[in-house]
Design an enzyme around this catalytic site. Structure first.
Site, PDB file in Angstrom:
ATOM      1  N   HIS A   5       0.835  -1.203   0.000  1.00 37.34           N
ATOM      2  CA  HIS A   5       0.000   0.000   0.000  1.00 37.34           C
ATOM      3  C   HIS A   5       0.867   1.249   0.000  1.00 37.34           C
ATOM      4  O   HIS A   5       2.048   1.199   0.281  1.00 37.34           O
ATOM      5  CB  HIS A   5      -0.971   0.022   1.194  1.00 37.34           C
ATOM      6  CG  HIS A   5      -0.307   0.120   2.529  1.00 37.34           C
ATOM      7  ND1 HIS A   5      -0.074  -0.964   3.334  1.00 37.34           N
ATOM      8  CD2 HIS A   5       0.183   1.191   3.223  1.00 37.34           C
ATOM      9  CE1 HIS A   5       0.521  -0.581   4.449  1.00 37.34           C
ATOM     10  NE2 HIS A   5       0.694   0.731   4.405  1.00 37.34           N
ATOM     11  N   GLU A  56      -3.668   3.546   1.751  1.00 39.89           N
ATOM     12  CA  GLU A  56      -4.010   3.701   3.161  1.00 39.89           C
ATOM     13  C   GLU A  56      -4.238   5.188   3.419  1.00 39.89           C
ATOM     14  O   GLU A  56      -3.341   6.002   3.230  1.00 39.89           O
ATOM     15  CB  GLU A  56      -2.877   3.194   4.042  1.00 39.89           C
ATOM     16  CG  GLU A  56      -3.075   3.474   5.520  1.00 39.89           C
ATOM     17  CD  GLU A  56      -1.842   3.127   6.352  1.00 39.89           C
ATOM     18  OE1 GLU A  56      -1.726   3.705   7.449  1.00 39.89           O
ATOM     19  OE2 GLU A  56      -1.011   2.314   5.912  1.00 39.89           O
ATOM     20  N   HIS A  74       2.888  11.631  -7.201  1.00 36.75           N
ATOM     21  CA  HIS A  74       1.494  11.282  -7.462  1.00 36.75           C
ATOM     22  C   HIS A  74       1.291   9.779  -7.326  1.00 36.75           C
ATOM     23  O   HIS A  74       2.235   9.012  -7.279  1.00 36.75           O
ATOM     24  CB  HIS A  74       1.080  11.734  -8.871  1.00 36.75           C
ATOM     25  CG  HIS A  74       1.886  11.094  -9.964  1.00 36.75           C
ATOM     26  ND1 HIS A  74       3.020  11.696 -10.483  1.00 36.75           N
ATOM     27  CD2 HIS A  74       1.760   9.918 -10.612  1.00 36.75           C
ATOM     28  CE1 HIS A  74       3.537  10.907 -11.412  1.00 36.75           C
ATOM     29  NE2 HIS A  74       2.795   9.818 -11.508  1.00 36.75           N
ATOM     30  N   GLU A 122      -2.443  10.637 -11.188  1.00 35.73           N
ATOM     31  CA  GLU A 122      -2.252  10.577 -12.639  1.00 35.73           C
ATOM     32  C   GLU A 122      -3.109   9.456 -13.205  1.00 35.73           C
ATOM     33  O   GLU A 122      -3.109   8.340 -12.685  1.00 35.73           O
ATOM     34  CB  GLU A 122      -0.778  10.317 -12.968  1.00 35.73           C
ATOM     35  CG  GLU A 122      -0.511  10.238 -14.459  1.00 35.73           C
ATOM     36  CD  GLU A 122       0.945   9.946 -14.781  1.00 35.73           C
ATOM     37  OE1 GLU A 122       1.361  10.266 -15.904  1.00 35.73           O
ATOM     38  OE2 GLU A 122       1.666   9.390 -13.913  1.00 35.73           O
TER      39      GLU A 122
END
Length: 129
Positions: A5, A56, A74, A122
């Site tokens: 994550h 998360e 990003h 993005e």
């Protein structure tokens, strides 16, 4: 090894969950309060955590906003149709900060959207296989 994550801190957890789930189409996978630490963790994504990387969302109860800094870039999401994805995001109240089109110095089609805390996301047009 695999990516599990990416964690980002958010000022308003419910607002962020609404954006990631309602606007970007992710699912809320789990949400846990930690009263002794005064924070909540929510995990969102497009599939279960056993086989997919997720995001998360960390909400520290005493903090309503963060400075984004200049080190983070990003999160990237692949989309089947970048133009309809951006139109849908706008229709749902999301903010498109760079309209779809070819990336600078390349041909890959990209767009950028911004989440409620200002994080950039993005969108990348997936190539037909």
């Amino acid at each position: 090894m695999r990516v599990l994550h990416t964690m980002i801190r958010v000022g308003d957890l419910d607002r962020s969950i609404k954006f990631y789930c309602d606007v970007l189409g992710m699912q809320l996978l789990r949400r846990t309060d930690y009263p002794n630490g005064k924070f909540t963790l929510a995990f969102v994504g497009y599939g279960d955590e056993k086989s997919n990387a997720v995001i998360e969302l960390t909400h520290n109860w005493d903090t309503t906003s963060y400075d984004l800094g200049n080190g983070f870039g990003h999160v990237a999401l692949g989309v089947d149709n970048i133009y309809s994805a951006c139109a849908n995001i706008k229709e749902l109240g999301g903010k498109v900060t760079r309209e779809p089109g070819p990336m600078k110095h390349g041909s890959t089609e990209i767009a950028f959207v911004e989440d409620p805390d200002g994080y950039k996301i993005e969108l990348i047009q997936l190539k037909e296989q």
